[in-house]
Design a protein around this motif. Structure first.
Motif, PDB file in Angstrom:
ATOM      1  N   UNK A 209      74.512  73.977  48.801  1.00  0.00           N
ATOM      2  CA  UNK A 209      74.494  72.442  48.419  1.00  0.00           C
ATOM      3  C   UNK A 209      73.363  71.827  47.689  1.00  0.00           C
ATOM      4  N   UNK A 210      72.178  72.381  48.008  1.00  0.00           N
ATOM      5  CA  UNK A 210      71.071  71.694  47.200  1.00  0.00           C
ATOM      6  C   UNK A 210      71.236  72.015  45.588  1.00  0.00           C
ATOM      7  N   UNK A 211      71.556  73.218  45.634  1.00  0.00           N
ATOM      8  CA  UNK A 211      71.418  73.823  44.178  1.00  0.00           C
ATOM      9  C   UNK A 211      72.689  73.064  43.402  1.00  0.00           C
TER      10      UNK A 211
ATOM     11  N   UNK B  46      66.716  85.013  41.826  1.00  0.00           N
ATOM     12  CA  UNK B  46      66.700  84.817  40.390  1.00  0.00           C
ATOM     13  C   UNK B  46      67.333  83.438  39.813  1.00  0.00           C
ATOM     14  N   UNK B  47      66.947  83.161  38.770  1.00  0.00           N
ATOM     15  CA  UNK B  47      67.225  81.793  38.306  1.00  0.00           C
ATOM     16  C   UNK B  47      68.693  81.778  38.222  1.00  0.00           C
ATOM     17  N   UNK B  48      69.413  80.870  38.547  1.00  0.00           N
ATOM     18  CA  UNK B  48      70.730  80.532  38.552  1.00  0.00           C
ATOM     19  C   UNK B  48      71.254  79.876  37.341  1.00  0.00           C
ATOM     20  N   UNK B  49      72.362  80.151  36.562  1.00  0.00           N
ATOM     21  CA  UNK B  49      72.850  79.761  35.536  1.00  0.00           C
ATOM     22  C   UNK B  49      73.641  78.230  35.876  1.00  0.00           C
ATOM     23  N   UNK B  50      73.038  77.099  35.298  1.00  0.00           N
ATOM     24  CA  UNK B  50      73.476  75.732  35.532  1.00  0.00           C
ATOM     25  C   UNK B  50      73.890  75.323  34.145  1.00  0.00           C
ATOM     26  N   UNK B  51      75.049  75.133  33.755  1.00  0.00           N
ATOM     27  CA  UNK B  51      75.478  74.604  32.447  1.00  0.00           C
ATOM     28  C   UNK B  51      74.886  73.151  32.258  1.00  0.00           C
TER      29      UNK B  51
ATOM     30  N   UNK C  10      71.180  67.256  35.120  1.00  0.00           N
ATOM     31  CA  UNK C  10      72.098  66.907  34.172  1.00  0.00           C
ATOM     32  C   UNK C  10      72.130  65.366  33.784  1.00  0.00           C
ATOM     33  N   UNK C  11      71.989  64.556  34.886  1.00  0.00           N
ATOM     34  CA  UNK C  11      72.126  63.182  34.771  1.00  0.00           C
ATOM     35  C   UNK C  11      71.040  62.556  34.356  1.00  0.00           C
ATOM     36  N   UNK C  12      69.764  63.150  35.015  1.00  0.00           N
ATOM     37  CA  UNK C  12      68.448  62.791  34.559  1.00  0.00           C
ATOM     38  C   UNK C  12      67.896  63.375  33.230  1.00  0.00           C
ATOM     39  N   UNK C  13      68.731  64.201  32.825  1.00  0.00           N
ATOM     40  CA  UNK C  13      68.345  65.009  31.539  1.00  0.00           C
ATOM     41  C   UNK C  13      66.864  65.675  31.544  1.00  0.00           C
ATOM     42  N   UNK C  14      66.696  66.342  32.468  1.00  0.00           N
ATOM     43  CA  UNK C  14      65.416  67.097  32.566  1.00  0.00           C
ATOM     44  C   UNK C  14      65.758  68.461  33.293  1.00  0.00           C
ATOM     45  N   UNK C  15      64.779  69.430  33.423  1.00  0.00           N
ATOM     46  CA  UNK C  15      64.814  70.678  33.987  1.00  0.00           C
ATOM     47  C   UNK C  15      64.806  70.832  35.584  1.00  0.00           C
ATOM     48  N   UNK C  16      65.205  71.910  35.842  1.00  0.00           N
ATOM     49  CA  UNK C  16      65.383  72.142  37.416  1.00  0.00           C
ATOM     50  C   UNK C  16      64.479  73.260  37.865  1.00  0.00           C
ATOM     51  N   UNK C  17      63.751  72.995  38.791  1.00  0.00           N
ATOM     52  CA  UNK C  17      62.592  73.967  39.363  1.00  0.00           C
ATOM     53  C   UNK C  17      63.153  74.321  40.943  1.00  0.00           C
TER      54      UNK C  17
ATOM     55  N   UNK D  88      71.453  72.850  31.895  1.00  0.00           N
ATOM     56  CA  UNK D  88      70.283  72.552  32.735  1.00  0.00           C
ATOM     57  C   UNK D  88      69.242  73.644  32.411  1.00  0.00           C
ATOM     58  N   UNK D  89      68.059  73.346  32.181  1.00  0.00           N
ATOM     59  CA  UNK D  89      66.984  74.488  31.870  1.00  0.00           C
ATOM     60  C   UNK D  89      66.469  74.780  33.448  1.00  0.00           C
ATOM     61  N   UNK D  90      66.618  75.828  33.888  1.00  0.00           N
ATOM     62  CA  UNK D  90      65.986  76.334  35.208  1.00  0.00           C
ATOM     63  C   UNK D  90      65.099  77.054  35.137  1.00  0.00           C
ATOM     64  N   UNK D  91      64.030  76.725  36.186  1.00  0.00           N
ATOM     65  CA  UNK D  91      62.963  77.645  36.438  1.00  0.00           C
ATOM     66  C   UNK D  91      62.743  78.029  37.741  1.00  0.00           C
ATOM     67  N   UNK D  92      62.373  79.150  38.181  1.00  0.00           N
ATOM     68  CA  UNK D  92      62.254  79.649  39.489  1.00  0.00           C
ATOM     69  C   UNK D  92      60.695  79.935  39.841  1.00  0.00           C
ATOM     70  N   UNK D  93      60.136  79.442  41.165  1.00  0.00           N
ATOM     71  CA  UNK D  93      58.765  79.682  41.369  1.00  0.00           C
ATOM     72  C   UNK D  93      58.692  79.637  42.820  1.00  0.00           C
ATOM     73  N   UNK D  94      57.377  80.028  43.290  1.00  0.00           N
ATOM     74  CA  UNK D  94      57.143  80.007  44.646  1.00  0.00           C
ATOM     75  C   UNK D  94      55.849  79.463  44.839  1.00  0.00           C
ATOM     76  N   UNK D  95      55.507  79.033  45.989  1.00  0.00           N
ATOM     77  CA  UNK D  95      54.486  78.349  46.355  1.00  0.00           C
ATOM     78  C   UNK D  95      53.930  78.756  47.948  1.00  0.00           C
ATOM     79  N   UNK D  96      52.783  79.190  48.011  1.00  0.00           N
ATOM     80  CA  UNK D  96      52.298  79.467  49.393  1.00  0.00           C
ATOM     81  C   UNK D  96      51.668  78.441  50.341  1.00  0.00           C
TER      82      UNK D  96
END
Length: 267
Positions: free
Chosen positions: A16-18, A50-55, A26-33, A57-65
């Protein structure tokens, strides 16, 4: 405007989050991290998807400790200058990740709850109005979100039909008078706050029913709607931004909820 989606393994099996994050991006016109929080010293590789494909929307995958999920997501939101953080379905009670994050990150937190799998555009933003100390700022966030997504605005107050300081012996007529006075007071405050923001075309209403939950579900909701609520509404039952019914509003809402600290609009 960046949308940060918290990837919390095992907590959001439906994704649901994704889905909600993609709609907002899409509505805000920016990327998704898409961000995963790992404990200090843990290997992030197994947890990071892995980075999902979202029509569209530019998607970046990251992690933080970080030692805590809210702390890690708050740091990630700051690093990526996120306008909103999105989490999967979670009870928005005291101490929940969403509630703690909204306060720690000082950024709106969207919860992918009921209705979050709807993939259409955001059509309406409803602001839960309780008239508390941060009510005007919570409304400002809702109005800002609606303007940026092209949605309409609705402001709503909720209350129980009975129990509005009317003793049982006073009778139904006296109760109706008190409820009507409450309704006029709420709607008047809503209109005044909207006027301060230069909004003239928003719907205002104050709904009372046998229970707060019935008042919430009875006003009608669009499939593409979001509910904006002050983050303090998930605090203790007797000290919430919306008053005592605050927790009931959150439980009954049939659409995704955006918790906002009420201190800033979208960045």
């Amino acid at each position: 405007m960046t949308v940060l989606v918290g990837h919390l393994p095992g907590t959001d099996p439906d994704g649901r989050a994704l889905v909600l994050g993609g709609r907002l991006a899409r509505a805000l016109g920016g990327p998704l991290v898409l961000c995963t929080v790992t404990g200090p010293g843990e290997d992030a590789a197994p947890a990071v998807p892995e980075a999902p494909a979202i029509e569209g929307v530019e998607v970046e995958v990251t992690s933080i400790a970080d030692r805590s999920v809210p702390g890690g997501l708050a740091r990630a939101a700051h690093a990526h200058q996120a306008a909103v953080v999105v989490l999967g379905d979670a009870p928005p009670g005291p101490g929940s990740i969403g509630a703690r994050l909204a306060r720690a990150a000082d950024v709106p937190v969207a919860l992918g709850r009921d209705g979050a799998l709807h993939e259409g555009p955001i059509t309406r933003v409803t602001c839960a109005w309780g008239g508390g100390r941060h009510a005007e700022r919570v409304l400002a966030t809702a109005v800002d979100l609606a303007r940026r997504t092209g949605a309409t605005v609705r402001v709503a107050s909720f209350g129980p039909q009975r129990g509005r300081t009317v003793p049982p012996e006073a009778g139904l007529h006296a109760e109706q008078i008190v409820v009507e006075q409450w309704r006029e007071q709420m709607e008047g405050a809503q209109r005044a706050a909207l006027a301060q923001l230069g909004v003239t075309d928003a719907e205002t209403l104050a709904a009372a029913d046998a229970t707060v939950e019935e008042a919430v579900t009875g006003i009608g909701w669009d499939p593409g709607e979001l509910l904006v609520v002050g983050a303090n509404a998930v605090g203790t039952a007797t000290r919430v931004l919306l008053g005592d019914p605050g927790a009931a509003v959150l439980r009954a809402a049939p659409v995704p909820v955006v918790l906002t600290p009420g201190t800033t609009t979208l960045s």
